[in-house]
Structures are given as C-alpha cells and as structure tokens.
Design an enzyme around this catalytic site. Structure first.
Site, PDB file in Angstrom:
ATOM      1  N   HIS A 121      -5.689 -23.041  -3.647  1.00 61.16           N
ATOM      2  CA  HIS A 121      -7.052 -22.600  -3.347  1.00 61.16           C
ATOM      3  C   HIS A 121      -7.619 -21.934  -4.600  1.00 61.16           C
ATOM      4  O   HIS A 121      -6.879 -21.411  -5.431  1.00 61.16           O
ATOM      5  CB  HIS A 121      -6.984 -21.598  -2.183  1.00 61.16           C
ATOM      6  CG  HIS A 121      -8.302 -21.187  -1.616  1.00 61.16           C
ATOM      7  ND1 HIS A 121      -9.095 -20.233  -2.209  1.00 61.16           N
ATOM      8  CD2 HIS A 121      -8.951 -21.563  -0.485  1.00 61.16           C
ATOM      9  CE1 HIS A 121     -10.174 -20.041  -1.471  1.00 61.16           C
ATOM     10  NE2 HIS A 121     -10.115 -20.843  -0.422  1.00 61.16           N
ATOM     11  N   ASP A 198       0.569 -17.068  -1.832  1.00 63.05           N
ATOM     12  CA  ASP A 198      -0.678 -17.077  -1.066  1.00 63.05           C
ATOM     13  C   ASP A 198      -0.317 -17.480   0.359  1.00 63.05           C
ATOM     14  O   ASP A 198      -0.041 -18.639   0.638  1.00 63.05           O
ATOM     15  CB  ASP A 198      -1.652 -18.075  -1.694  1.00 63.05           C
ATOM     16  CG  ASP A 198      -2.909 -18.305  -0.862  1.00 63.05           C
ATOM     17  OD1 ASP A 198      -3.022 -17.715   0.240  1.00 63.05           O
ATOM     18  OD2 ASP A 198      -3.772 -19.085  -1.292  1.00 63.05           O
ATOM     19  N   GLN A 201      -2.646 -19.305   4.871  1.00 67.10           N
ATOM     20  CA  GLN A 201      -2.537 -20.338   5.893  1.00 67.10           C
ATOM     21  C   GLN A 201      -1.176 -20.348   6.590  1.00 67.10           C
ATOM     22  O   GLN A 201      -0.953 -21.178   7.469  1.00 67.10           O
ATOM     23  CB  GLN A 201      -2.794 -21.721   5.266  1.00 67.10           C
ATOM     24  CG  GLN A 201      -4.168 -21.891   4.656  1.00 67.10           C
ATOM     25  CD  GLN A 201      -5.283 -21.877   5.693  1.00 67.10           C
ATOM     26  OE1 GLN A 201      -5.061 -22.060   6.887  1.00 67.10           O
ATOM     27  NE2 GLN A 201      -6.502 -21.639   5.236  1.00 67.10           N
ATOM     28  N   LYS A 224      -8.084 -15.046   9.630  1.00 67.71           N
ATOM     29  CA  LYS A 224      -7.488 -16.337   9.975  1.00 67.71           C
ATOM     30  C   LYS A 224      -6.411 -16.200  11.047  1.00 67.71           C
ATOM     31  O   LYS A 224      -5.831 -17.197  11.481  1.00 67.71           O
ATOM     32  CB  LYS A 224      -6.911 -17.001   8.728  1.00 67.71           C
ATOM     33  CG  LYS A 224      -7.938 -17.336   7.647  1.00 67.71           C
ATOM     34  CD  LYS A 224      -7.287 -18.005   6.459  1.00 67.71           C
ATOM     35  CE  LYS A 224      -8.242 -18.115   5.291  1.00 67.71           C
ATOM     36  NZ  LYS A 224      -9.328 -19.081   5.524  1.00 67.71           N
ATOM     37  N   CYS A 364     -12.679 -25.262  -1.340  1.00 66.34           N
ATOM     38  CA  CYS A 364     -12.270 -24.340  -2.413  1.00 66.34           C
ATOM     39  C   CYS A 364     -10.989 -24.828  -3.094  1.00 66.34           C
ATOM     40  O   CYS A 364     -10.082 -24.043  -3.375  1.00 66.34           O
ATOM     41  CB  CYS A 364     -12.086 -22.921  -1.878  1.00 66.34           C
ATOM     42  SG  CYS A 364     -13.606 -22.161  -1.293  1.00 66.34           S
TER      43      CYS A 364
END
Length: 409
Positions: A121, A198, A201, A224, A364
């Site tokens: 991302h 990261d 997700q 999220k 993104c």
C-alpha cells in the site's frame, strides 16, 4: 453466533440503497460498526467526557481508566509483552510514518538498504521513499510470483547484509495474498535487519501474535476491525521504542520543559503528544471485545468459506480476470477483478445502482497496478457479517453489468 444474528448487531446493514437491500462488500476500505461500539462512543461523550492523565477529578479518572484499559486490551489482542509497547496513533499510515521518520532516519546511512515488496500500500512505500532520500539509503523491492505471492527464495535473494529495514504487508489489500511474515522476519533478523509489518488487512481477520511473528514493529487501524475511524496502533519492541525520538512534540508527551531543553515521558506516552484520541481508543477496545466474543478463528474460517465461494462463482463469468492467488488457502477474504471492456469505475457504478458497494480504482497501490499491467481494478471484500447470498447478488450484478455494456457498445 450465526451470521444472521451477527448482522442484526450492525444497524447500518438494515437499509436500502437505490431501492435495493444494501450489500456491503467494501470491508477492506473500512468495516461497519456494531451497536456495542456505537453505544460505547455515545456513553463516553454523554457520561464521562474528559481529558486523560492530567486531571484528578472523577470524570478525568474515569476517562483515563477507560483509555488505558483499551491499551491493555490491545496488548492482549496482539500478545505484546507490555503496554509500553502499544502506541496509539491515527491509524496504520501514521504508525508506519512514525517508524520511518524516527527509527529509520536515525539509524540509516548511505549504503544501507530498505526492502519492501511490489504489493505494498502507498502508506508502506512513500515513508520509505522519503527515509531513503533523507539518509542516502537504497530502496529495494522483493519481486512477486506470477500468482501474486512472495517466494522465500526471492526474499533471501533480495535481503542482504546491507539491509537494515524490511517492511512487508501481512495481507495484500489488492491480491489478498497472505505473506509468510514469520519466515521473512527470520531472514531479516539473520541479516541484521529489523522487521516492520503493515497489519491493516490482517489484524481485523485473524489472530495476531507479535511475539510469535517475531516482528519488531506492527501497525494496524481500528476502522477496518469494527472500531472507530481516526485511531490505530503501532506496536514496537520496547528496546527500539526507548531509543527512538518522538515525531510530535507538545503537551502530554513531556516530562520537563525548560527554556531551551525538554525531556520526554516514559513509554508509551512520549509518542502520544497532545490530547490523545480518547473516544477512539475506547471504541477500539470495545471492538476488540466484540471480535474476541465472535472469535478470530471463527471469523477467518467464515471468510475463507466466502472467498472460496466467490472465486468459484466469479470465475464462471466469461471475460472476468481475477487477480491474486487462485488457491483460497493462500488468500484472505477479498477478490479483486476486472471485466473485459468495462472500466472498474463503471462496474462499481452499475453495482451501486443495485445496492452493492464495492471499491474501484488503484487501491493506493499504483506500483502493483503497474506490475499487473492495469490502471485500476474492482474489489469485493468480505467480513464476518457477509453471506454467500451477498456474493450471489454480486455475481448477478456483474452479469447485468456485462449485459448493459455489451448492449451499449
């Protein structure tokens, strides 16, 4: 708790959009919020709205207890050793920027390497670009396999003794690929590099154990994972955080301020300058309670079933291209695709007319779009309240989209 009972806990799902029942398939962008989180935010503002840490009055004490209680919930959620290792931020983007601006700029020099991948991302690309420019370090990319996965052989080939930072997404927001973070961290550490993850997700969908992953930093966002917007988390190993300088300065994060010099509070507060995101943290804590009541293993299993069903159904549509691993065991609960001859924005527009919310664009991830040789894609992403019926409606909407544009052109 079955999925129909879960759906009743999300008020926003009980509505019509453009005359059709809402089918919300944009969870990778942001999830919906359960009643418990909404009520927790309202209760804070109605009953004990106050600043934290500094006051000795009753409301201030209640707010502080709730705020720091949320930090302990986060600690347990990711299995950090201490709440000192849990920093509240504005989200994943801010958290990754903190590592790049504080740790990277202080520890990198010319000739050092930062390693990331093509599937990152933008929030896990641009901070490292800037850190490389600032320090003279080199930014390197791990190549991708044809199916959008990372090979450990390529990881070993890319990471060298000059590599000082490896920063990889746990789950791709485009491909759905689940990356072998634990194994990548081992290779990074063998070469003397730190491992940054990261987790935007992954944290909403699967159990996270930062000690088992053996990562040095892990970033994720509340919005999220059924929590409020504007709040996120940076986990960092205590030994690294202690030696890092804050990136924001002002109230809350100071110990002593003189005319020309100041000193900082201890962890974690030295990284939380100004009035913190109090309501957001409290809401995140309640969201964690909610997810743990449902069970992260149950959520992951449900999404695995949905993505397997979606891959099967979408692949039956003529002219559709699906990106990422074809094996549902190698991917998370999202499917990114294109329909031949139809722009993704047009796909999303027609689906919206049917009450179906999907995402369209570059997500993104422009370097990844270039690697895929497309300008944009459409994406359907699933969560604990989605059903196979939602996917059936998506498929029906895509068939209608194809028919509409074949008639037009």
């Amino acid at each position: 708790m079955n999925v129909q009972d879960i759906r009743k806990l999300f008020p926003i799902l009980d509505q019509e959009v453009n005359g059709n029942p809402l089918v919300y398939l944009d969870n990778a962008a942001t999830s919906q919020k359960p009643i418990s989180v909404i009520e927790a935010l309202e209760k804070y503002y109605r009953e004990y709205n106050s600043n934290v840490h500094r006051g000795v009055h009753t409301l201030g004490t209640r707010a502080t207890d709730a705020y720091e209680g949320a930090r302990e919930k986060v600690r347990k959620f990711i299995n950090a050793k201490s709440t000192e290792e849990v920093i509240f931020t504005r989200g994943t983007t801010t958290a990754l920027n903190m590592v790049a601006a504080s740790y990277a700029r202080a520890n990198l020099t010319k000739g050092d390497e930062i390693v990331i991948s093509y599937m990152e991302h933008h929030s896990n690309i641009i901070p490292w670009q800037q850190a490389a420019k600032h320090t003279g370090a080199t930014l390197k990319y791990i190549p991708l396999q044809e199916d959008g996965t990372i090979s450990l052989d390529d990881v070993r080939e890319t990471i060298t003794q000059n590599t000082k930072i490896v920063s990889i997404v746990h789950v791709s927001n485009v491909l759905g690929s689940i990356n072998p973070i634990k194994e990548i961290a081992k290779i990074a550490h063998e070469n003397g590099a730190i491992m940054v993850v990261d987790g935007a997700q992954s944290a909403p969908h699967m159990k996270i154990d930062v000690q088992d992953l053996d990562c040095d930093f892990f970033a994720f966002s509340s919005h999220k994972m059924c929590g409020p917007t504007g709040i996120g988390v940076l986990y960092g190993r205590k030994e690294f955080l202690e030696n890092m300088e804050p990136v924001e300065f002002g109230g809350e994060m100071i110990d002593f301020v003189g005319l020309y010099e100041s000193t900082w509070k201890e962890l974690p507060w030295k990284f939380e300058g100004g009035t913190p995101i109090i309501a957001g943290a409290i809401g995140l804590g309640v969201a964690i309670d909610f997810l743990q009541e449902i069970g992260l293993d149950n959520i992951l299993a449900h999404e695995h079933k949905l993505v397997a069903y979606a891959l099967k159904k979408l692949s039956e549509i003529e002219g559709i291209t699906i990106y990422g691993p074809k094996d549902p065991d190698k991917r998370a609960g999202l499917v990114t695709f294109n329909i031949e001859g139809v722009h993704p924005h047009d796909v999303a527009t027609v689906l919206d007319a049917e009450g179906i919310a999907v995402r369209a664009g570059h997500h993104c991830a422009q370097p990844l779009m270039k690697w895929l040789d497309v300008s944009a894609t459409a994406r359907a992403s699933f969560y604990l309240y989605n059903t196979e019926d939602d996917i059936d409606k998506l498929v029906k909407g895509l068939v209608k989209t194809k028919e509409y544009f074949s008639d037009v052109f």
